[in-house]
Design a protein around this motif. Structure first.
Motif, PDB file in Angstrom:
ATOM      1  N   GLU A  26      12.330  14.376   3.226  1.00 13.81           N
ATOM      2  CA  GLU A  26      11.238  15.044   3.942  1.00 13.81           C
ATOM      3  C   GLU A  26      10.807  14.227   5.161  1.00 13.81           C
ATOM      4  N   GLU A  27      10.252  13.069   4.888  1.00 11.20           N
ATOM      5  CA  GLU A  27       9.744  12.250   5.980  1.00 11.20           C
ATOM      6  C   GLU A  27      10.671  11.056   6.192  1.00 11.20           C
ATOM      7  N   PRO A  28      10.898  10.702   7.433  1.00 10.83           N
ATOM      8  CA  PRO A  28      11.650   9.467   7.655  1.00 10.83           C
ATOM      9  C   PRO A  28      10.827   8.271   7.171  1.00 10.83           C
ATOM     10  N   TRP A  29      11.550   7.270   6.694  1.00 12.16           N
ATOM     11  CA  TRP A  29      10.835   6.065   6.268  1.00 12.16           C
ATOM     12  C   TRP A  29      10.453   5.240   7.494  1.00 12.16           C
ATOM     13  N   GLU A  30       9.208   4.765   7.517  1.00 14.35           N
ATOM     14  CA  GLU A  30       8.750   3.908   8.612  1.00 14.35           C
ATOM     15  C   GLU A  30       8.200   2.610   8.034  1.00 14.35           C
ATOM     16  N   LYS A  31       8.552   1.533   8.665  1.00 23.38           N
ATOM     17  CA  LYS A  31       8.068   0.228   8.204  1.00 23.38           C
ATOM     18  C   LYS A  31       6.552   0.166   8.387  1.00 23.38           C
ATOM     19  N   LYS A  32       5.878  -0.330   7.366  1.00 24.64           N
ATOM     20  CA  LYS A  32       4.414  -0.197   7.335  1.00 24.64           C
ATOM     21  C   LYS A  32       3.698  -1.433   7.878  1.00 24.64           C
ATOM     22  N   TRP A  33       4.043  -1.820   9.074  1.00 25.05           N
ATOM     23  CA  TRP A  33       3.351  -2.961   9.677  1.00 25.05           C
ATOM     24  C   TRP A  33       1.845  -2.704   9.766  1.00 25.05           C
ATOM     25  N   HIS A  34       1.502  -1.446   9.975  1.00 26.68           N
ATOM     26  CA  HIS A  34       0.081  -1.140  10.175  1.00 26.68           C
ATOM     27  C   HIS A  34      -0.756  -1.455   8.934  1.00 26.68           C
ATOM     28  N   THR A  35      -0.102  -1.587   7.776  1.00 25.08           N
ATOM     29  CA  THR A  35      -0.890  -1.875   6.571  1.00 25.08           C
ATOM     30  C   THR A  35      -1.204  -3.348   6.414  1.00 25.08           C
ATOM     31  N   VAL A  36      -0.532  -4.181   7.158  1.00 26.35           N
ATOM     32  CA  VAL A  36      -0.767  -5.616   6.985  1.00 26.35           C
ATOM     33  C   VAL A  36      -1.253  -6.313   8.250  1.00 26.35           C
ATOM     34  N   LEU A  37      -0.959  -5.757   9.412  1.00 25.08           N
ATOM     35  CA  LEU A  37      -1.370  -6.430  10.647  1.00 25.08           C
ATOM     36  C   LEU A  37      -2.872  -6.261  10.867  1.00 25.08           C
ATOM     37  N   PRO A  38      -3.483  -7.232  11.559  1.00 23.49           N
ATOM     38  CA  PRO A  38      -4.946  -7.165  11.751  1.00 23.49           C
ATOM     39  C   PRO A  38      -5.333  -5.999  12.664  1.00 23.49           C
ATOM     40  N   GLN A  39      -6.319  -5.271  12.188  1.00 25.29           N
ATOM     41  CA  GLN A  39      -6.780  -4.082  12.908  1.00 25.29           C
ATOM     42  C   GLN A  39      -8.271  -4.266  13.171  1.00 25.29           C
ATOM     43  N   ARG A  40      -8.669  -4.099  14.411  1.00 26.47           N
ATOM     44  CA  ARG A  40     -10.092  -4.285  14.716  1.00 26.47           C
ATOM     45  C   ARG A  40     -10.884  -3.034  14.334  1.00 26.47           C
ATOM     46  N   GLU A  41     -12.168  -3.175  14.459  1.00 28.22           N
ATOM     47  CA  GLU A  41     -13.037  -2.071  14.056  1.00 28.22           C
ATOM     48  C   GLU A  41     -12.769  -0.803  14.840  1.00 28.22           C
ATOM     49  N   ASP A  42     -12.262  -0.980  16.061  1.00 25.21           N
ATOM     50  CA  ASP A  42     -11.968   0.221  16.857  1.00 25.21           C
ATOM     51  C   ASP A  42     -10.651   0.868  16.434  1.00 25.21           C
ATOM     52  N   GLY A  43     -10.027   0.313  15.393  1.00 25.23           N
ATOM     53  CA  GLY A  43      -8.801   0.924  14.888  1.00 25.23           C
ATOM     54  C   GLY A  43      -7.542   0.475  15.609  1.00 25.23           C
ATOM     55  N   GLU A  44      -7.705  -0.405  16.585  1.00 18.27           N
ATOM     56  CA  GLU A  44      -6.546  -0.808  17.394  1.00 18.27           C
ATOM     57  C   GLU A  44      -5.948  -2.137  16.886  1.00 18.27           C
ATOM     58  N   PHE A  45      -4.671  -2.289  17.208  1.00 19.82           N
ATOM     59  CA  PHE A  45      -3.953  -3.528  16.888  1.00 19.82           C
ATOM     60  C   PHE A  45      -3.753  -4.302  18.191  1.00 19.82           C
ATOM     61  N   TYR A  46      -4.550  -5.309  18.396  1.00 19.84           N
ATOM     62  CA  TYR A  46      -4.514  -6.044  19.656  1.00 19.84           C
ATOM     63  C   TYR A  46      -3.398  -7.088  19.629  1.00 19.84           C
ATOM     64  N   VAL A  47      -2.749  -7.199  20.762  1.00 15.88           N
ATOM     65  CA  VAL A  47      -1.612  -8.115  20.865  1.00 15.88           C
ATOM     66  C   VAL A  47      -2.017  -9.541  20.505  1.00 15.88           C
ATOM     67  N   GLU A 102       0.846  -1.198   0.000  1.00 14.22           N
ATOM     68  CA  GLU A 102       0.000   0.000   0.000  1.00 14.22           C
ATOM     69  C   GLU A 102       0.876   1.241   0.000  1.00 14.22           C
ATOM     70  N   GLY A 103       0.588   2.146  -0.895  1.00 18.61           N
ATOM     71  CA  GLY A 103       1.352   3.384  -0.939  1.00 18.61           C
ATOM     72  C   GLY A 103       2.784   3.208  -1.416  1.00 18.61           C
ATOM     73  N   GLU A 104       3.043   2.132  -2.148  1.00 21.58           N
ATOM     74  CA  GLU A 104       4.411   1.850  -2.600  1.00 21.58           C
ATOM     75  C   GLU A 104       4.958   3.008  -3.428  1.00 21.58           C
ATOM     76  N   ARG A 105       6.169   3.415  -3.114  1.00 15.64           N
ATOM     77  CA  ARG A 105       6.795   4.489  -3.880  1.00 15.64           C
ATOM     78  C   ARG A 105       7.448   3.951  -5.145  1.00 15.64           C
ATOM     79  N   TYR A 106       8.052   2.772  -5.023  1.00 16.59           N
ATOM     80  CA  TYR A 106       8.785   2.203  -6.160  1.00 16.59           C
ATOM     81  C   TYR A 106       7.878   1.213  -6.890  1.00 16.59           C
TER      82      TYR A 106
END
Lengths: 863, 542
Positions: A674-695, A275-279
């Motif tokens: 401009e922006e530091p690069w951050e690893k995009k775990w949030h794009t692949v890890l399961p996210q609940r409806e409340d927007g949180e990533f539960y352990v 998601e959002g791949e630059r290359y």
């Protein structure tokens, strides 16, 4: 309909009975493998009983029917019908008694039918599928959905009146062996009170489906686990998203495998861009090794790594020029080709095997990087075009890389002296390594076939001019070629030059008995199964032979990948160092910047998991430098038997754990400044409806992502993963907030010491949240607890730190269970506004992944 | 979603059950008590060097040049001069012989009276050993080297199949039988010691049988006593230090988690495919801790260190007097170093069998290279010399008080032999050296040699009765040199490895030979192993 003469009727009847009995016997033999454990003595008894009845019928037929048919000039349809009715009655008399239809709406279905409609099911409106007795085992499947959430317990399924267990891996498929079937079969579906279900894609299919002359997994057996297994073995894990994996699992395996495994340069289902791949160029370009290496090393590409210059000059520790085919890091370019997204890791998996194992060439003996790249591309282009396998091998045999490797580029036939100035290296290996032809039982193999093949391989110098193909292709000549026909493998091989003769030989070789026997087994033994046996080999040979004169590697691999042979409990595959290194990189990397960097650093930050470093550390031989030269790279067995390989993996992930932790962010790595690069775990890890990533969700996802199944995800693993993800010291507002983490043993040391010292106090609070606060971790389970009279850790603390926990210990301990529940409900601030907290969360995810990489379960696939 | 699997593992209930599992225990033969300084070798050890690729030993040991037409010494050079990088001018053949080969005449020149010429097959035959193989020459003259001619370990000219036969010690093995044990593994099991691989990927030679000697099953593999040690001085698992603060060092946190996890996992039963990794963890942890303590007090001897590192005073560059490493192959140097380390730590890891490897012998083309450069500076490890690099690495150097070349730097085994602490230790070590097959007696048109069958193999040790076993240069080969209808003539196999390797086994563990090599057992009813002269190995060891 009348039968014109008694011979025909006699033939019809006897053939029918013989086939019936034989088929029944064969069907039962096949079904034996598929019977669930509970398919049981009763079925076996029924089977025996039926066989006996069939034998009796045969005797009856011989005694009564045959004489009549022979005595009469014809057998009327009425009479034949009556006879068959009697036979049917006898055959079916052992069936369980018919049962009444269940409540609900009937859905009649025929074998091999897939219903297109959908059906609503409630407690008061059940439905049931209905089908007649079949001559084979069947599988009844359906999809379930609901507008509301529901659990498996909300669905009640009965097969012929009995609660049924679904096929493991698929909740909604039920297999019924032939002996278990009744004359009319009912599968009822009912919902629990208050639940409204939609049933769709209702299907009745045989359990004995074949694809490529191998037993194909049924819809029920083809599952997420099966898909992941295919990806792990055939695509270095692949890059497919979870949603895609689930989609494939829902598809017919035959359809899914064609999407998963094909030789196109780009497979965006198997390797989608992040998601959002630059290359994004790799999604449409640079699909060959030559093109890819050129792209990686080109000053014109937009990759934010310097092309040349002194390392350190710009604080990058890698330079792209080396990735060119003639560069000193060409092997690293290939590693990056497998880990980048937008290309096709299956194509590269096969390319790696072809050029490093089956048809191996070796840069250590003088084959150049450009020759290797051309060789790789020629082979894979031939595969992409769908050429028969012998033509693919013909292309390889005619390459400059092979001529360089074996030295026959110098081979000459001196006509005037009738002398072959030749070595016979490739003259032997073109038979042995390419096809598995050793010349068993052929007295002429050494003095005949091999010497004649050496003559065939004459006048094959490598082009030496200033053209773009300089050094990259063979220039097939005639003046130093042995032009007359040759006798090779007992057959005449003609051709005006070596190229033509090679093409003609390949057609002979692919059908040679030894090739038919050995080649399919060689392929699967190296690629996918370290537990080959004669029974499996026989099935593989049959599958291979069934392709006739168009033996296509892709078709063979696709059939194998969805076969019960590959998905059987007796299959296992140890990963070589290369396979594991690539697998770990693919499981870590998310976007293409990580593939480009491959563990490289910039401004003190790093990105991507290193592949080449692992291979080099473990002395496994770089890409295109196979350890056993033309006999191939490190084998699975060598890797798994090597304590050194295990040791280096373990030590790298512990002593150098920062190599996993540091690759989650990097200032300026993306070159934008401009922006530091951050690893995009949030794009692949399961996210609940409340927007949180539960352990709890993240832990399971990571395990499944990195291991491929939950066979070994027990309390022991859960405790370790939850702790890595959740147990970080809380220092709100401080830069070190969540920067110090616990392992499970240290956490339990803290808990016990706190409990030991504070139990009974008013503010005693054993909640996980309290344990992670400054008030607790600073005072308990600490070194040099001088208040308690210890310079180091106390004996109790040492015992806790060194304690061995089993899964049972964890399961039986209420306190630990409570802590695990609390940790599972904790969340990871992957999308926090606070960049430090985001980084800490990413680090913990990567540490957790690193921990999984230390376990035995990333070293093999199977069982 | 709940994917916790609570039912898959059965917990081990007893130590007895634990001992049945491959991965549940650790290597059985590691002794934990450690002492400082090298310890005397307390049992006999076999070190087997596999020469991967099929070495041309007719390049190492050659007949004397003979100008007489149709003599063996003429036919050899006439059919081999290209592989020696010579011209068709016979004077170059003679010069090569005289300059580069150390002449020995059986019963005559340079022949020690104690040497064996089995059955008198080679009386007055003159042969030469390549002069740069100084250690081999000296050891042979000292009576420590058995040169076994016309030996065969693989009956097929295919590398992989012949290698399998050689390493399994079974000339009837087929490629589909790769899951059989190796003869080294069987010997280790018989001797009650470990089978140790000194290279990163253990070879099939080291794979052990299933079950205990003498009634083990040789047709299956159990590597419970196999240890792979690529670097004895660095082996070990990273661990945490409990004397330090535990919180804050994330590398130690990870080490603690992994250690605890493996200890817990070992109490459970997991699928067989994963158990060998549990075993690795346990083995390395135990072995690493023990040997680190030992080797901390045992420095690498200088001669061994110099094999791969620059050590002052050793192998000086004639151009600038700077030291250079001695060996071309640093990998082989590492193996020699490992071999030394394990020999002086034999009280910690009783090893009966060690496995080594040296590759690069598949010399179809240009098998001798770098002639002029090596003539100027023969000890330069950076010159590519074809198979002569390997021959020099393995056999170069010197031995004893009267070496053939006292200026030669110690190569691989030479350095080891000179570094072992005592003569008593050397007496317990035996070396076997062989490739999977030999090469054809004529060179090919590419200045190399193609695959053959029979070959020269080596058994070396101070308890070995050195000499010549088998006919060095069979007369029958003269005809084959000349008969062009025989297009791929090779050395006739006359002696199967069973016959002499079984004697090696008996030296390591008395009575084990006929168990490791069943075809040598009395009463064996199958096809007996070939032997050039019956009984010629009966006294291979004194």
């Amino acid at each position: 309909m009348t039968y014109p003469n008694t011979d025909f009727a006699f033939t019809y009847l006897t053939t029918s009975f013989t086939l019936g009995i034989t088929k029944g016997f064969l069907t039962r033999r096949l079904l034996k493998r598929r019977l669930p454990k509970s398919a049981d003595r009763r079925n076996i008894f029924n089977s025996i009983q039926k066989t006996i009845k069939q034998a009796i019928l045969m005797v009856m037929m011989v005694c009564f029917i045959v004489p009549q048919t022979q005595a009469q000039s014809s057998l009327s349809p009425e009479r034949l019908s009556a006879v068959l009715a009697v036979i049917n009655m006898l055959l079916l008399s052992g069936r369980p008694e018919p049962i009444d239809p269940p409540e609900g709406t009937p859905i009649p279905i025929e074998l091999s039918e897939l219903l297109s409609g959908s059906f609503e099911v409630t407690q008061d409106q059940p439905i049931y599928g209905q089908f007649d007795l079949q001559e084979e085992g069947v599988e009844f499947c359906f999809d379930l959905s609901s507008n509301d959430s529901f659990s498996p317990n909300d669905v009640l399924v009965e097969v012929n009146g009995r609660a049924a267990q679904a096929v493991q891996g698929k909740d909604n498929c039920y297999q019924i062996s032939e002996p278990q079937q009744r004359l009319i079969n009912y599968i009822s579906i009912r919902a629990r009170n208050g639940v409204v279900l939609t049933v769709s894609r209702v299907e009745l299919a045989s359990t004995e489906q074949r694809f490529g002359e191998l037993n194909k997994l049924t819809r029920g057996e083809w599952s997420e686990r099966a898909v992941r297994k295919v990806l792990n073995v055939f695509a270095f894990g692949g890059h497919a998203r979870t949603e895609q994996i689930l989609l494939w699992a829902e598809m017919d395996p035959e359809q899914a495998i064609q999407e998963m495994l094909n030789f196109q340069q780009h497979n965006l289902l198997l390797s989608p861009l992040a998601e959002g791949e630059r290359y994004t160029e790799t999604a449409t370009q640079h699909g060959t090794l030559e093109e890819y290496a050129a792209f990686l090393s080109s000053p014109d590409s937009d990759i934010a790594i310097p092309v040349t210059g002194t390392v350190g000059e710009n604080d990058f520790n890698i330079r792209r020029r080396g990735f060119a085919t003639d560069g000193n890091s060409f092997d690293d370019a290939f590693g990056r080709m497998i880990t980048v997204r937008g290309l096709n890791p299956f194509r590269q998996r096969i390319g790696f095997w072809e050029t490093n194992y089956h048809l191996a060439v070796n840069r250590d003996v003088g084959v150049s990087g450009p020759q290797v790249a051309r060789y790789y591309d020629v082979i894979m282009q031939a595969h992409e075009e769908g050429l028969p396998y012998e033509q693919v091998m013909g292309e390889a045999a005619k390459s400059a890389a092979i001529a360089q490797q074996y030295g026959h580029r110098r081979n000459q036939w001196i006509e005037s002296r009738q002398e072959c100035r030749c070595n016979d290296d490739f003259a032997r290996e073109i038979h042995q390594l390419f096809y598995g032809i050793f010349g068993e039982d052929d007295p002429n193999h050494e003095d005949g076939t091999i010497r004649e093949t050496a003559k065939m391989l004459t006048d094959m110098p490598i082009l030496d001019d200033d053209s773009s193909d300089d050094g990259l292709v063979v220039n097939f000549g005639t003046s130093l070629h042995h032009i007359p026909d040759l006798t090779i493998l007992g057959q005449t091989v003609s051709g005006a030059n070596a190229s033509e003769k090679i093409d003609n030989l390949m057609r002979i070789s692919i059908e040679h008995p030894e090739s038919l026997k050995n080649l399919p087994v060689m392929i699967i033994s190296v690629l996918a199964d370290d537990n080959m046996n004669e029974s499996k080999a026989r099935e593989l040979r049959e599958s291979w032979a069934s392709m006739g004169n168009n033996k296509n590697l892709l078709r063979f691999l696709q059939a194998y990948a969805i076969s019960d042979l590959f998905h059987s409990s007796s299959q296992f595959k140890y990963f070589t160092t290369h396979e594991r290194a690539l697998y770990m990189a693919n499981k870590n990397n998310i976007d293409n910047l990580e593939a480009w960097f491959g563990g490289g650093s910039h401004n003190g930050g790093r990105a991507g998991r290193s592949v080449g470093g692992t291979i080099s550390d473990e002395n496994a031989g770089d890409f295109f430098r196979p350890l056993a030269n033309v006999f191939g790279g490190q084998t699975s067995i060598e890797a798994s038997d090597s304590a050194l390989v295990f040791e280096l993996n373990y030590n790298t992930l512990t002593d150098d754990e920062q190599e996993m932790r540091d690759i989650v962010g990097c200032d300026g790595c993306d070159g934008t400044g401009e922006e530091p690069w951050e690893k995009k775990w949030h794009t692949v890890l399961p996210q609940r409806e409340d927007g949180e990533f539960y352990v709890s969700d993240v832990a399971e996802w990571l395990w499944n992502h990195a291991v491929g199944n939950f066979d070994n995800y027990t309390e022991l693993e859960r405790a370790q993963l939850y702790t890595w993800l959740a147990a970080a010291r809380s220092l709100p507002g401080n830069n070190n907030d969540q920067n110090t983490v616990f392992d499970f043993n240290l956490l339990m040391c803290l808990v016990e010491d706190y409990e030991r010292k504070e139990s009974g106090e008013d503010d005693f609070d054993l909640s996980f949240a309290n344990l992670m606060t400054n008030n607790v971790y600073n005072d308990y389970c600490i070194n040099n607890d001088r208040d308690a009279g210890f310079d180091g850790y106390s004996p109790q603390e040492r015992e806790a730190i060194n304690r061995v926990y089993t899964g049972q210990d964890i399961a039986d301990n209420p306190l630990i269970q409570s802590l695990l529940t609390q940790m599972g409900e904790a969340t990871l601030p992957l999308l926090s506004d606070n960049s430090i907290l985001r980084q800490r969360a990413r680090e913990r995810v990567n540490n957790t992944l690193g921990f999984i990489f230390t376990t035995p379960f990333v070293f093999a696939e199977g069982e | 979603m709940n994917n916790i699997n609570n039912n898959r593992r059965r917990f081990l209930q007893s130590a007895f059950y634990s001992s049945l599992l491959y991965g549940a225990g650790s290597l059985p033969n590691i002794i934990s008590n450690t002492g400082a300084m090298p310890q005397p070798l307390n049992s006999r050890v076999l070190a087997n060097l596999y020469l991967n690729g099929g070495p041309d030993m007719r390049h190492l040991v050659v007949p004397a040049y003979d100008a007489t037409p149709n003599s063996y010494g003429n036919e050899y050079w006439k059919n081999r001069y290209r592989s020696h990088q010579l011209t068709s001018d016979e004077s170059t053949w003679q010069a090569r012989w005289e300059n580069d080969y150390y002449p020995i005449t059986v019963g005559g020149q340079n022949w020690n009276g104690g040497l064996v010429d089995s059955n008198g097959l080679n009386s007055q035959v003159t042969f030469g050993i390549w002069r740069e193989a100084g250690w081999l020459i000296d050891m042979f003259r000292a009576g420590n080297v058995a040169l076994i001619f016309n030996a065969v370990g693989g009956t097929n000219r295919a590398h992989d199949l012949s290698t399998l036969m050689l390493e399994q010690g079974n000339l009837f093995s087929t490629l589909s039988q790769s899951t059989r044990s190796g003869w080294g593994g069987r010997l280790a099991r018989s001797a009650g010691g470990n089978s140790v691989s000194l290279i990163s990927s253990p070879r099939p030679f080291t794979f052990g049988p299933v079950g205990a000697a003498p009634n083990y099953n040789p047709n299956a593999i159990d590597n419970v006593d196999l240890l792979s040690v690529e670097n004895a001085r660095e082996i070990g698992l990273y661990d945490f230090d409990i004397e330090r603060q535990q919180l804050g060092n994330r590398d130690e946190t990870m080490a603690r988690a992994a250690k605890s996890y493996y200890a817990g996992l070992r109490q459970e039963r997991i699928a067989r495919v994963y158990t060998k990794f549990l075993d690795h963890e346990s083995t390395i942890r135990q072995f690493g801790e023990a040997i680190q303590q030992r080797l901390d007090s045992v420095p690498t001897p200088l001669l061994i260190d110099a094999l791969r590192n620059e050590v002052p005073g050793i192998n000086l560059d004639p151009n600038n007097n700077n030291p250079r490493r001695v060996l071309r192959s640093t990998g082989f140097a590492r193996q020699i170093s490992n071999l030394y380390d394990l020999l002086v730590s034999s009280d910690l890891v009783p090893a009966s069998v060690m496995s080594m490897e040296y590759g690069g012998w598949d010399s179809h083309g240009s098998q001798r290279q770098g002639v002029s450069a090596s003539t100027d500076d023969p000890n330069n490890p950076n010159i590519s010399r074809g198979i002569e690099n390997g021959l020099k690495d393995i056999f170069g150097g010197q031995f004893g008080g009267n070496p053939s070349d006292s200026s030669a730097p110690h190569s691989g085994f030479s350095a080891l032999w000179a570094s072992l602490p005592s003569s008593a230790d050397r007496q317990k070590v035996v070396l076997t050296i062989a490739g999977e097959f030999g090469r054809q007696i004529r060179d090919n048109g590419d200045a190399g040699t193609d695959h053959g069958k029979g070959n020269l193999m080596f058994v070396i040790g101070e308890q070995c009765r050195g000499g010549i076993y088998g006919q060095i240069f069979p007369n029958e080969e003269i005809e084959r040199f000349q008969d062009v209808s025989q297009r791929t003539p090779d050395i006739d196999p006359r002696t199967d490895i069973d016959t002499f390797y079984s004697q090696v086994c008996n030296f390591i563990q008395p009575g084990s030979g006929s168990i490791v090599f069943p075809r040598t057992a009395g009463g064996f009813s199958g096809e007996a192993p070939r032997i050039e002269r019956v009984g010629m190995f009966n006294n291979l060891f004194s």
